[in-house]
Design a protein around this motif. Structure first.
Motif, short mmCIF file in Angstrom:
data_model
loop_
_atom_site.label_atom_id
_atom_site.label_comp_id
_atom_site.label_asym_id
_atom_site.label_seq_id
_atom_site.Cartn_x
_atom_site.Cartn_y
_atom_site.Cartn_z
N ASN A 99 5.86 -2.72 13.02
CA ASN A 99 4.48 -1.71 13.12
C ASN A 99 5.12 -0.18 12.57
N SER A 100 4.38 0.27 11.40
CA SER A 100 5.21 1.43 10.65
C SER A 100 4.11 2.61 11.01
N ALA A 101 5.01 3.93 11.37
CA ALA A 101 4.07 4.98 11.81
C ALA A 101 3.62 5.85 10.92
N LEU A 102 4.05 5.36 9.42
CA LEU A 102 3.55 5.84 8.28
C LEU A 102 2.07 5.66 8.15
N ALA A 103 1.35 6.20 7.44
CA ALA A 103 -0.25 6.13 7.26
C ALA A 103 -0.29 5.19 6.05
N HIS A 104 -1.13 4.03 6.37
CA HIS A 104 -1.23 3.10 5.20
C HIS A 104 -2.55 2.40 5.45
N VAL A 105 -2.91 1.93 4.24
CA VAL A 105 -4.13 0.90 4.26
C VAL A 105 -3.85 -0.47 4.12
N GLU A 106 -4.18 -1.28 5.01
CA GLU A 106 -4.05 -2.84 4.52
C GLU A 106 -5.06 -3.43 3.59
N GLY A 107 -4.52 -4.29 2.92
CA GLY A 107 -5.02 -4.80 1.93
C GLY A 107 -4.69 -6.57 1.40
#
Length: 281
Positions: free
Chosen positions: A70-78
Motif C-alpha cells: 500500500n503506497s502512501a504516495l498519491a496515485h490513481v488506479e486504472g
C-alpha cells in the motif's frame, strides 16, 4: 509418331514434362510466399494479435508478478485491456476503484481490436478517463506508417478532458528475435519516426510503454525521449524499480497482470486532478 511410356530408360513426353515443370514451379512459389505461423508477415499482419497485449511478453523475459504494497504516495488506479478481455464490465471496474483505462487499438499496420468500440466507449460512458495504445511491430513497416495506422484506427486525441494521449507499446517481439532483428540505432530511429508522426497528427506527445530491461537491450538505454514522452513502466512487484535512461519518474506503472478484476492493473503517478491535466494537454 513415337509412343512415350513411363518407366526406366523411357523418355517423358514433352507435354508431360512441361506440365510437371509448371506444377513444380507453382509448388515452390507457394512455399516461398506462405507466411510463417510464428512470425509477422511482410504486410504487417500479425499472426496472433489477440495474444499480444501490453505486457504480454514480460512473463517470458522478466520477473513474475506480485501485488504491490500500500503506497502512501498519491496515485490513481486504472486498467489496460485488449481483445483477449472481450466485452468488459466497466461498472465492475469502476466499483473496484479504476478511474482510467487504456484500450489496445491496433498492432502493426494490419490489425485492429475487434472489441475496441465496446471497450473504449464503455470506459468513457462509465465516467473513466480513457486512452488507446498501439502494439508496435517495428520490423514490418515504418514508425510513421504505424503511427498513421494507429491514429486512423482509434488512437487519436481530443481535448475533451476525458481522452489521454496515445501509447506506443514497445516490448519483446512475440514473433521472433527480442529486438525485432534491429540494431539499437535503427530501433531509436523507428521510435522517433513514430513519435514525430503521432505528434504531427494529434498535437500530443505519445506515452511510451516499455521495461527498463528491454530498453537497455534494444535501444542501448537511449536517453533522448524522457523530456517529451511520458513513461509507462511495467514491473510486477512492490516497486517500479530502475527507470530507463532519460526519465526521472514514471507517469504510469503497470504493477500486475493478475489483479482481482479484468485487465492489467496500473497506477497513475499523481492525483486525479493531475490525470485530468494530462488528458487536457
Amino acid at each position: 509418331m513415337p509412343v512415350y511410356r513411363c518407366g526406366p530408360g523411357r523418355r517423358t513426353p514433352p507435354t508431360t514434362m512441361a506440365a510437371h515443370l509448371v506444377s513444380l514451379l507453382a509448388a515452390l512459389a507457394l512455399v516461398v510466399t506462405l507466411p510463417s505461423a510464428t512470425a509477422a508477415s511482410s504486410e504487417g499482419r500479425p499472426a496472433h494479435p489477440d495474444r499480444d497485449w501490453m505486457g504480454s511478453t514480460l512473463r517470458d523475459h522478466e520477473s513474475a508478478p506480485a501485488l504491490p504494497d500500500n503506497s502512501a504516495l498519491a496515485h490513481v488506479e486504472g486498467v489496460d485491456v485488449s481483445s483477449h478481455n472481450a466485452n468488459v464490465s466497466w461498472s465492475k471496474l469502476w466499483d473496484s476503484g479504476a478511474r482510467f483505462a487504456y484500450v489496445k487499438a491496433s498492432e502493426g499496420t494490419g490489425y485492429t481490436n475487434p472489441y475496441f468500440s465496446q471497450q473504449y466507449k464503455g470506459a468513457y460512458r462509465e465516467g473513466m478517463i480513457r486512452g488507446a495504445y498501439h502494439f508496435a511491430l517495428p520490423d514490418t513497416s515504418s514508425g510513421a506508417a504505424q503511427a498513421d495506422y494507429f491514429t486512423d484506427h482509434g488512437g487519436g486525441w481530443s481535448s475533451d478532458g476525458r481522452t489521454l494521449p496515445g501509447v506506443l507499446d514497445m516490448e519483446y517481439n512475440p514473433y521472433g528475435s527480442q529486438c525485432y532483428g534491429m540494431s539499437t540505432g535503427r530501433m531509436i530511429d523507428w521510435i522517433e519516426d513514430f513519435f514525430d508522426t503521432y505528434r504531427e497528427r494529434t498535437g500530443r506527445d505519445a506515452v511510451l510503454y516499455t521495461s527498463t530491461t528491454w530498453w537497455k537491450k534494444c535501444t542501448g538505454n537511449h536517453n533522448g525521449f524522457g523530456g517529451w514522452n511520458p513513461l509507462w513502466m511495467p514491473r510486477y512487484g512492490s516497486a517500479s524499480g530502475e527507470l530507463p535512461a532519460g526519465w526521472g519518474f514514471y507517469t504510469f506503472w503497470q504493477y500486475t497482470d493478475s489483479g482481482p478484476t479484468v485487465g492489467d492493473h496500473n497506477r497513475f503517478n499523481g492525483t486525479l486532478s493531475r490525470l485530468k491535466t494530462l488528458a487536457y494537454g
